[in-house]
Scaffold this motif. Structure first.
Motif, mmCIF file in Angstrom:
data_model
loop_
_atom_site.group_PDB
_atom_site.id
_atom_site.type_symbol
_atom_site.label_atom_id
_atom_site.label_comp_id
_atom_site.label_asym_id
_atom_site.label_seq_id
_atom_site.Cartn_x
_atom_site.Cartn_y
_atom_site.Cartn_z
ATOM 1 N N ARG A 244 41.842 23.115 54.084
ATOM 2 C CA ARG A 244 42.597 24.149 53.745
ATOM 3 C C ARG A 244 42.579 24.161 51.799
ATOM 4 O O ARG A 244 42.726 25.258 51.705
ATOM 5 N N LEU A 245 41.716 23.351 51.167
ATOM 6 C CA LEU A 245 41.628 23.011 50.027
ATOM 7 C C LEU A 245 40.607 24.315 49.541
ATOM 8 O O LEU A 245 41.077 24.679 48.818
ATOM 9 N N THR A 246 39.456 23.792 50.915
ATOM 10 C CA THR A 246 37.818 25.214 50.084
ATOM 11 C C THR A 246 38.846 26.163 50.103
ATOM 12 O O THR A 246 38.262 26.610 49.102
ATOM 13 N N GLU A 247 39.425 27.062 51.626
ATOM 14 C CA GLU A 247 39.397 27.942 51.150
ATOM 15 C C GLU A 247 40.453 28.590 50.111
ATOM 16 O O GLU A 247 40.318 29.211 49.464
ATOM 17 N N ALA A 248 41.982 27.312 49.708
ATOM 18 C CA ALA A 248 42.946 27.720 48.795
ATOM 19 C C ALA A 248 42.581 27.751 47.746
ATOM 20 O O ALA A 248 42.683 29.202 46.569
ATOM 21 N N TYR A 249 41.629 27.472 46.913
ATOM 22 C CA TYR A 249 40.184 27.071 46.593
ATOM 23 C C TYR A 249 39.647 28.084 45.569
ATOM 24 O O TYR A 249 39.355 29.396 44.850
ATOM 25 N N ARG A 250 38.911 29.093 47.607
ATOM 26 C CA ARG A 250 38.395 30.126 47.039
ATOM 27 C C ARG A 250 39.236 31.011 46.688
ATOM 28 O O ARG A 250 38.848 32.087 45.891
ATOM 29 N N SER A 251 40.130 31.498 47.527
ATOM 30 C CA SER A 251 41.393 32.854 47.146
ATOM 31 C C SER A 251 41.860 32.613 45.849
ATOM 32 O O SER A 251 41.915 33.589 44.783
ATOM 33 N N LEU A 252 42.255 31.285 45.002
ATOM 34 C CA LEU A 252 42.508 30.732 44.332
ATOM 35 C C LEU A 252 41.847 31.745 42.739
ATOM 36 O O LEU A 252 42.569 32.950 41.932
ATOM 37 N N ILE A 253 40.570 31.733 42.796
ATOM 38 C CA ILE A 253 39.399 31.745 41.931
ATOM 39 C C ILE A 253 39.693 33.090 41.987
ATOM 40 O O ILE A 253 39.147 34.064 40.507
ATOM 41 N N ALA A 254 39.093 33.531 43.390
ATOM 42 C CA ALA A 254 38.463 34.628 43.402
ATOM 43 C C ALA A 254 40.090 36.590 43.287
ATOM 44 O O ALA A 254 40.107 37.026 42.721
ATOM 45 N N ASP A 255 41.164 35.616 43.922
ATOM 46 C CA ASP A 255 42.310 36.553 43.426
ATOM 47 C C ASP A 255 42.992 36.787 42.493
ATOM 48 O O ASP A 255 43.656 37.569 42.379
ATOM 49 N N THR A 256 43.269 35.341 42.039
ATOM 50 C CA THR A 256 43.782 34.724 40.684
ATOM 51 C C THR A 256 43.400 34.665 39.548
ATOM 52 O O THR A 256 43.328 35.424 38.180
ATOM 53 N N LEU A 257 42.214 33.616 39.127
ATOM 54 C CA LEU A 257 41.994 33.715 37.610
ATOM 55 C C LEU A 257 40.655 34.228 37.501
ATOM 56 O O LEU A 257 40.699 34.682 36.415
ATOM 57 N N MET A 258 39.668 34.476 38.643
ATOM 58 C CA MET A 258 38.559 35.663 37.648
ATOM 59 C C MET A 258 39.115 37.366 37.380
ATOM 60 O O MET A 258 38.916 37.602 36.220
ATOM 61 N N PRO A 259 40.520 37.396 38.183
ATOM 62 C CA PRO A 259 40.966 39.050 37.922
ATOM 63 C C PRO A 259 41.891 38.384 36.327
ATOM 64 O O PRO A 259 41.307 39.606 35.874
ATOM 65 N N ALA A 260 42.094 37.179 36.104
ATOM 66 C CA ALA A 260 43.497 37.661 34.592
ATOM 67 C C ALA A 260 41.873 37.474 33.852
ATOM 68 O O ALA A 260 42.470 37.872 32.625
ATOM 69 N N TYR A 261 41.025 36.661 34.370
ATOM 70 C CA TYR A 261 39.608 36.474 33.005
ATOM 71 C C TYR A 261 39.272 37.708 32.412
ATOM 72 O O TYR A 261 39.227 37.460 31.221
ATOM 73 N N ARG A 262 38.771 38.538 33.525
ATOM 74 C CA ARG A 262 38.382 39.887 33.461
ATOM 75 C C ARG A 262 39.356 40.517 33.148
ATOM 76 O O ARG A 262 39.463 41.592 31.197
ATOM 77 N N ALA A 263 40.623 41.013 32.776
ATOM 78 C CA ALA A 263 41.894 41.454 31.936
ATOM 79 C C ALA A 263 41.405 41.104 30.597
ATOM 80 O O ALA A 263 41.790 41.946 30.031
ATOM 81 N N LEU A 264 41.493 39.399 30.794
ATOM 82 C CA LEU A 264 41.489 38.979 29.180
ATOM 83 C C LEU A 264 40.274 39.282 28.264
ATOM 84 O O LEU A 264 40.160 39.628 26.995
ATOM 85 N N ARG A 265 39.349 39.501 29.158
ATOM 86 C CA ARG A 265 37.749 40.436 28.501
ATOM 87 C C ARG A 265 37.921 41.264 28.026
ATOM 88 O O ARG A 265 37.551 41.509 27.215
ATOM 89 N N ARG A 266 38.023 42.807 29.659
ATOM 90 C CA ARG A 266 38.696 43.283 29.136
ATOM 91 C C ARG A 266 39.199 43.990 27.672
ATOM 92 O O ARG A 266 38.983 45.123 26.660
ATOM 93 N N PHE A 267 40.846 43.186 28.016
ATOM 94 C CA PHE A 267 40.833 43.547 26.427
ATOM 95 C C PHE A 267 40.811 43.275 25.259
ATOM 96 O O PHE A 267 40.887 43.695 24.449
ATOM 97 N N THR A 268 40.367 42.101 25.315
ATOM 98 C CA THR A 268 39.889 41.780 24.153
ATOM 99 C C THR A 268 38.461 42.522 23.367
ATOM 100 O O THR A 268 38.419 43.226 22.143
ATOM 101 N N ALA A 269 37.912 43.265 24.298
ATOM 102 C CA ALA A 269 36.172 43.998 23.961
ATOM 103 C C ALA A 269 37.082 45.189 23.738
ATOM 104 O O ALA A 269 36.419 45.636 22.637
ATOM 105 N N GLU A 270 37.758 45.849 24.289
ATOM 106 C CA GLU A 270 38.446 47.064 24.154
ATOM 107 C C GLU A 270 39.698 47.750 23.189
ATOM 108 O O GLU A 270 39.405 48.413 22.669
ATOM 109 N N GLU A 271 40.426 46.670 23.163
ATOM 110 C CA GLU A 271 41.380 47.057 22.974
ATOM 111 C C GLU A 271 41.410 46.196 21.477
ATOM 112 O O GLU A 271 41.709 46.100 19.798
ATOM 113 N N TYR A 272 41.177 45.162 21.297
ATOM 114 C CA TYR A 272 41.921 43.219 20.213
ATOM 115 C C TYR A 272 40.445 43.701 18.872
ATOM 116 O O TYR A 272 40.538 44.517 18.178
ATOM 117 N N LEU A 273 38.927 44.069 19.298
ATOM 118 C CA LEU A 273 38.005 43.687 19.353
ATOM 119 C C LEU A 273 38.071 44.928 17.971
ATOM 120 O O LEU A 273 38.111 44.736 17.134
#
Length: 608
Positions: A244-273
């Motif tokens: 259960r935890l293995t699948e939950a963490y896989r989903s957390l990372i792929a569907d929640t955390l990485m999209p958030a990090y990519r959005a922050l990275r995109r904002f930082t490079a394209e708007e903030y910089l």
């Protein structure tokens, strides 16, 4: 430097868990009954305040659950409020104002000893927090030094304060981490507001955040730091829970955390910089001169002005250069100071062959110090500590060494992080001073001891003044010869280089933020006046740009502790005992420097 809590990386909303309150239910303190002795009234007030401090601490941890996690209190490990939101900032301000009003109902003149000390520290901390609200640090929350994306990665990797020992621990992180995207969104909204108001980070600092984010973003969840708890899951977990935890963490990372990090990275490079500024000092921002002056007062706990500190720094640089020239004579070096700096930074004899060799050398040095530390210290902490390398994803911008406090329950030791990035720049002659500062008898002694103190309010056990904390760390470096280290002129040069570095900070930090110095000017001053590599000069300069004023704490605090020791030695003569002096300095935890001075003066008078 010390990271007494990485929660500082989550901006000002997490910076103060060390305040207090006043009478229960907001009522003013009861006046003593007619004819009641003043001493009894003071005891009653002190007892009430102690109860209120405990109540305050509990409320502050509920408000700041990450702070609870960092001190080892697991009750709120599943919670992550949106600390960057306007609503949360207002809650923090309301909290401070409400408790300040309540505690002001007490008559400070009734209080004595520890009770008065606690009251004064509590009130000044709240007043300082409220005063600082005028400065919009929340509009520029992201930099390369205190990076909240990196802090969450440390938490989620299991290498930081978030525990991963039980199934409940794993579920706590699932709940907490699910709120990270909301916090990232608020941080980006704040930065957009800063862009509109001209409150933005220097361009060079923003550029340094991008590779940090890139190092955390992976297409495969199993390649991220957030997967490490799954890779190292305890073997005794039931198989159904493991699945259960293995699948939950896989989903957390792929569907929640990485999209958030990519959005922050995109904002930082394209708007903030593109909106980042070309200037380098805090005084270039709106109200920046007052902002820096406030930082200086807050961090040094003195009334010294930036100009006064700049002059102190210049004088200290000149004095330390004189000591370095004595070392040159001792080793028979022919040439000027600049040539000696070049020799010390380029000769292969002063380099480590590998990261493993560096870490082994530092770990062996621990035994050398332990054998002598009892000669200078009667008061030592119970908490263990260990030495770890700085994680690769943050090593490029991290300091040469840092310390994380142990958890209160003893489940996590104090950690001395040694930076092994760009290994040729990590010199053998750095070891003694860096260890003494970060570990024993420096930060580990002071911070772990403070956490273990009994009879003082919790906000004092886990709070602290940077000038005292970092001043003690630098003072600890000066004890090397008394501890039987600095065994050759080159390691003593390392001690002088470390002290020189802190003196240079007084010059360049004030130069950057109050005298119009630019980044390149600071780097050149460091290279002209110390044995430093390009890597270190750049990373340190950018550190001062990211956290204006923090670097002043070391030398200002050390000079005060040295002044107090010299005063005690002169007054007590042969009766002076360094163990007793150190116990007195450490025995009440971190204090504002003026409070520490008054305390030591009373101690000297009592011994005379």
């Amino acid at each position: 430097m010390t990271r007494t809590t990485l929660a500082l990386a989550l901006a000002a909303a997490l910076a103060l868990a060390a305040c207090d309150r006043g009478p229960a239910n907001g009522a003013p303190a009861a006046a003593p009954t007619a004819g009641a002795p003043q001493a009894q009234a003071g005891q009653d007030a002190a007892a009430e305040l102690d109860a209120l401090y405990a109540e305050f601490w509990e409320e502050s941890l509920r408000l700041n659950p990450l702070s609870a996690t960092y001190i080892g209190d697991s009750r709120y490990n599943d919670q992550l409020p949106d600390t960057f939101s306007a609503e949360f900032r207002q809650r923090q301000l309301d909290f401070a104002q409400r408790w300040l009003e309540r505690v002001r109902g007490y008559d400070v003149e009734q209080l004595e000893g520890q009770a008065r000390l606690s009251y004064e520290i509590f009130v000044s901390s709240l007043e300082e927090q409220i005063e600082g609200e005028r400065f919009p640090g929340w509009q520029q929350p992201l930099n390369q030094f205190y990076s909240f994306p990196s802090s969450f990665a440390m938490l989620g990797s299991g290498t930081g304060a978030q525990p991963f020992r039980t199934v409940a621990d794993y579920d706590n992180w699932l709940a907490r981490a699910s709120n990270i995207p909301t916090l990232f969104d608020s941080a980006m909204a704040n930065m957009r507001e800063g862009m509109a108001n001209g409150v933005v980070q220097p361009r060079v600092l923003v550029e340094k955040t991008l590779p940090q984010l890139d190092g955390l973003i992976k297409d495969d969840p199993e390649q991220t730091l957030f997967w490490r708890p799954i890779a190292e899951m305890p073997e005794d977990f039931p198989e159904a829970e493991r699945d259960r935890l293995t699948e939950a963490y896989r989903s957390l990372i792929a569907d929640t955390l990485m999209p958030a990090y990519r959005a922050l990275r995109r904002f930082t490079a394209e708007e903030y910089l593109p909106a980042a500024r070309d200037s380098h000092g805090l005084d270039a921002l709106p109200d920046g001169e007052a902002w820096y002056a406030f930082n200086v007062r807050r961090i040094t706990t003195t009334d010294l002005t930036p100009a006064q500190i700049h002059d102190i720094g210049l004088a200290e640089v000149e004095r330390i250069h004189g000591e370095m020239r004595q070392v040159m004579q001792e080793v028979g070096f022919e040439g000027d100071l600049q040539a000696f700096f070049e020799y010390m930074t380029t000769d292969p004899a002063f380099t480590y062959e590998s990261e493993e060799a560096l870490l082994a050398d530092y770990r062996a040095f621990e035994a050398t110090v332990d054998a002598r530390v009892g000669e200078l210290f009667s008061l030592t902490p119970k908490a263990a500590f260990e030495i770890r390398p700085v994680e690769a994803f943050r090593a490029q911008s991290a300091a040469g060494g840092s310390y994380m406090r142990p958890s209160e329950d003893g489940s996590r030791p104090g950690i001395f992080y040694v930076n092994t990035y760009d290994l040729p720049t990590r010199k053998t002659w750095d070891r003694d001073a860096l260890y003494l500062h970060e570990a024993i008898p420096g930060h580990h002694f002071q911070i772990a001891l403070q956490q273990e103190l009994e009879g003082i309010p919790t906000f004092r056990r886990f709070g602290g003044q940077t000038a005292y904390i970092e001043g003690w760390g630098l003072y600890a470096e000066s004890l090397g010869r008394e501890l039987g280290v600095y065994a050759d002129p080159y390691t003593y040069f390392g001690r002088l280089q470390a002290e020189l570095w802190r003196a240079i900070r007084l010059v360049v930090d004030t130069g950057l933020h109050s005298k119009g110095w630019i980044r390149e000017q600071v780097i050149q001053y460091m290279k002209d006046n110390s044995a430093t590599s390009d890597t270190e000069a750049v990373s340190e300069t950018e550190r001062y740009m990211a956290i204006p004023g923090q670097a002043l704490a070391y030398k200002v605090g050390e000079l005060k502790i040295k002044e107090l020791r010299a005063r005690a030695e002169a007054a007590l003569g042969e009766a002076f005992d360094p163990r007793a002096f150190h116990a007195e300095v450490l025995g009440d935890g971190s204090l504002p420097l003026d409070v520490l001075e008054a305390k030591i003066d009373r101690w000297i008078a009592a011994q005379s």
